[in-house]
Motif scaffolding. Sequence first.
Motif, PDB file in Angstrom:
ATOM      1  N   ASP A  92      99.406 -50.506 -94.413  1.00 26.09           N
ATOM      2  CA  ASP A  92      99.845 -49.618 -93.340  1.00 26.09           C
ATOM      3  C   ASP A  92     100.914 -50.343 -92.522  1.00 26.09           C
ATOM      4  O   ASP A  92     101.367 -51.422 -92.889  1.00 26.09           O
ATOM      5  N   ASP A  93     101.333 -49.743 -91.397  1.00 28.18           N
ATOM      6  CA  ASP A  93     102.421 -50.347 -90.622  1.00 28.18           C
ATOM      7  C   ASP A  93     102.020 -51.667 -89.974  1.00 28.18           C
ATOM      8  O   ASP A  93     102.865 -52.480 -89.639  1.00 28.18           O
ATOM      9  N   ALA A  94     100.715 -51.863 -89.761  1.00 26.14           N
ATOM     10  CA  ALA A  94     100.229 -53.072 -89.113  1.00 26.14           C
ATOM     11  C   ALA A  94      98.800 -53.309 -89.572  1.00 26.14           C
ATOM     12  O   ALA A  94      98.140 -52.397 -90.092  1.00 26.14           O
ATOM     13  N   GLY A  95      98.304 -54.519 -89.393  1.00 25.62           N
ATOM     14  CA  GLY A  95      96.889 -54.811 -89.616  1.00 25.62           C
ATOM     15  C   GLY A  95      96.185 -54.840 -88.270  1.00 25.62           C
ATOM     16  O   GLY A  95      96.817 -55.023 -87.228  1.00 25.62           O
ATOM     17  N   ILE A  96      94.866 -54.656 -88.300  1.00 23.55           N
ATOM     18  CA  ILE A  96      94.114 -54.654 -87.044  1.00 23.55           C
ATOM     19  C   ILE A  96      92.841 -55.471 -87.209  1.00 23.55           C
ATOM     20  O   ILE A  96      92.115 -55.315 -88.201  1.00 23.55           O
TER      21      ILE A  96
ATOM     22  N   VAL B 174      96.282 -55.355 -82.727  1.00 24.52           N
ATOM     23  CA  VAL B 174      97.213 -54.813 -83.713  1.00 24.52           C
ATOM     24  C   VAL B 174      98.238 -55.912 -83.998  1.00 24.52           C
ATOM     25  O   VAL B 174      98.797 -56.503 -83.067  1.00 24.52           O
ATOM     26  N   PHE B 175      98.493 -56.213 -85.261  1.00 24.92           N
ATOM     27  CA  PHE B 175      99.309 -57.376 -85.634  1.00 24.92           C
ATOM     28  C   PHE B 175     100.246 -56.949 -86.757  1.00 24.92           C
ATOM     29  O   PHE B 175      99.803 -56.353 -87.746  1.00 24.92           O
ATOM     30  N   THR B 176     101.531 -57.234 -86.615  1.00 23.72           N
ATOM     31  CA  THR B 176     102.488 -56.854 -87.650  1.00 23.72           C
ATOM     32  C   THR B 176     103.593 -57.891 -87.760  1.00 23.72           C
ATOM     33  O   THR B 176     103.816 -58.667 -86.821  1.00 23.72           O
TER      34      THR B 176
ATOM     35  N   ASP C  54     106.474 -50.498 -85.571  1.00 23.91           N
ATOM     36  CA  ASP C  54     105.307 -50.651 -86.446  1.00 23.91           C
ATOM     37  C   ASP C  54     104.011 -50.665 -85.639  1.00 23.91           C
ATOM     38  O   ASP C  54     102.991 -50.109 -86.066  1.00 23.91           O
ATOM     39  N   ILE C  55     104.035 -51.322 -84.496  1.00 24.73           N
ATOM     40  CA  ILE C  55     102.824 -51.367 -83.659  1.00 24.73           C
ATOM     41  C   ILE C  55     102.530 -49.980 -83.089  1.00 24.73           C
ATOM     42  O   ILE C  55     101.394 -49.505 -83.108  1.00 24.73           O
ATOM     43  N   ALA C  56     103.588 -49.322 -82.598  1.00 26.44           N
ATOM     44  CA  ALA C  56     103.396 -48.014 -81.960  1.00 26.44           C
ATOM     45  C   ALA C  56     102.948 -46.960 -82.965  1.00 26.44           C
ATOM     46  O   ALA C  56     102.141 -46.089 -82.643  1.00 26.44           O
TER      47      ALA C  56
ATOM     48  N   LYS D 186      99.734 -50.282 -78.531  1.00 29.68           N
ATOM     49  CA  LYS D 186     100.662 -50.474 -77.424  1.00 29.68           C
ATOM     50  C   LYS D 186     101.159 -51.904 -77.550  1.00 29.68           C
ATOM     51  O   LYS D 186     100.365 -52.856 -77.484  1.00 29.68           O
ATOM     52  N   PRO D 187     102.478 -52.095 -77.784  1.00 28.80           N
ATOM     53  CA  PRO D 187     102.995 -53.459 -78.009  1.00 28.80           C
ATOM     54  C   PRO D 187     102.796 -54.337 -76.776  1.00 28.80           C
ATOM     55  O   PRO D 187     103.081 -53.909 -75.653  1.00 28.80           O
TER      56      PRO D 187
END
Lengths: 350, 350
Positions: free
Chosen positions: A46-50, A55-57, A84-86, A91-92
């Motif tokens: 996906d756009d980021a891992g969690i 949230v981490f990208t 990617d985070i959003a 929320k970055p």
Amino acid sequence: MVSISMDRITLMHGAGGSLMHNLIQNHILRILKPYMEFEVPLAALDDAGICDGIVFTTDSYTVKPLFFNGGDIGRLAVSGTVNDIACIGGKPLALSLALVMEEGLSLNDLDRILDSIEHTCKEAGVDILTGDTKVVERGSLDRLIVNTSGIGVRNPLLDSNLRYVNRSIRWLLDSNLRAGDKIIISGSIADHGMAVLSAREGYGFASSICSDVRPLNRLIDRALEAGGVVCIKDPTRGGVANLLNEWAEKSHVGIMVYEDKIPIKESVRAAASFLGIDPLEVGNEGKVCIAATPDRAEHVLEAIRECDEGRDAEIIGEATDQFYAVAMRTIIGGTRIIIKPSGDPVPRIC
Amino acid sequence: MVSISMDRITLMHGAGGSLMHNLIQNHILRILKPYMEFEVPLAALDDAGICDGIVFTTDSYTVKPLFFNGGDIGRLAVSGTVNDIACIGGKPLALSLALVMEEGLSLNDLDRILDSIEHTCKEAGVDILTGDTKVVERGSLDRLIVNTSGIGVRNPLLDSNLRYVNRSIRWLLDSNLRAGDKIIISGSIADHGMAVLSAREGYGFASSICSDVRPLNRLIDRALEAGGVVCIKDPTRGGVANLLNEWAEKSHVGIMVYEDKIPIKESVRAAASFLGIDPLEVGNEGKVCIAATPDRAEHVLEAIRECDEGRDAEIIGEATDQFYAVAMRTIIGGTRIIIKPSGDPVPRIC
């Protein structure tokens, strides 16, 4: 002359399409076997891992040239990581900045890029928290590679948004789409890829085509406030064609889009047509596709049209359970299948 | 031939010493102006930044060659990022992995590096949570650049450690040192830099010199259990000479070290001497310097000597308020000032 056999990396392995997907599945995910249970793991792609609510990208930027109409590698790096985070519902909080510079890079160019990073950070409301600086010998690199990673927390707007979604969803994952959901695009397609290509190749249409690169976290906040959003993704490498195929695959639905609804600037359409490039496969850096429940889609559309970055938004199609592919109703009335591209037709756009 | 003037990046700008420090101060920190209050901001130039309790760090790896005696770029990337989190008092949670590959890189080499990443992750007890893959054309890169960023949380052992430190300290920052604190090194110096140089240049001593690259979070846990630790840092680019100068500068203390206490392998000493390189300025990737209060230093030393990766640890010196520089009592009885090197004498060690 050196021949490239199938056991070597090719440009298409990095172009965001099916070849990259195969590389990730057959090499990276085959070998890397996380033993921890992450909320959204690497394998979700996906756009980021969690993990533990964080949230981490990460993204490395190799765009060529470093400066192009509408942006530069610095603006691209900050926007890409913030987006990617959003997109996943985060929320970055902060970004990292790792520079790998070629010996001989001018400090003036570096300063211009740092200025652009600073400006784009302020626009997005984030800051650089940590960094790294490396230099390699002349000839070992095309001037500069930038990596920005980012961390974020769950966007508080996500909960009120999900109250309008009558399903068990925690994050805005690619697998959330269900038949009936409407698909919105926040504006015109293919601007970024065509602007980079123009800057690189010196085509005459360079000046009339401008990259869309920008942070979209504020637009995404407006969409979440409207309620009913189930997934968001930015159509970067491989463009809208790749994005829709990823959604269809991961959500086990079909997708139908309408060609006459897809916003595209005339200059971009003409340039792509002249070069024989399908604009649906060209990367964007300032657009998102948003899937929303049918009852809320118009509200979401209205809300994002109120933002400058979403004023050309359109509902371009919907998810369906009638077939399991991505299809497009063309302007002349036919239907064509939009296959997952092997990769973006324009290399090194990000 | 292209001349390099002072307004361009040189190799020494990335070599971890005073020139890199100037680049960071006069360009990066001058332009990037965080507006948020971070617990440990970018401007602290510590091993990691900290925000909302999240420890965040990034490193790009450009080591040449990709494989060397004792390690490879994958092991280096995981170890370096894990060590940065652990050194500041964090417990690593997860890493990102961003690969930039040159077209033509063999998939076999990629798999070997991924295997090494997987193995080193397991050794350190972390996983890859998110990633990115880019490919650039042949000739645009030396085969592969790896960026690993990492996130962590406060190490729970830190609180029990700090009970032995009669000062207000929350993280293990470079600025925590006070006169009287003892300085421990976890093992022999300069192994990594000399191993990389040997692999690159094909010197005959290659086989007898082995990189020390490894994750040190478990050794750091043992040190924290012993109590009284005030700062930890890994002497990477610029080596022990750079590390001690950073500590002295940021903590406003002098440091005295004793040459006869500094562990160094005979093969490394001989190779450095043959090449005219000061081993104190050569980078390490599997060692830490630990500063501890005088009453706990022996306990910390004992605790880390029980780990395989710390069995050659020594107390090599102490902080002092007698002078404000780093000095070394030499084996023959003199004293010499250890200046901040302009950069690591071995380029591209990480």
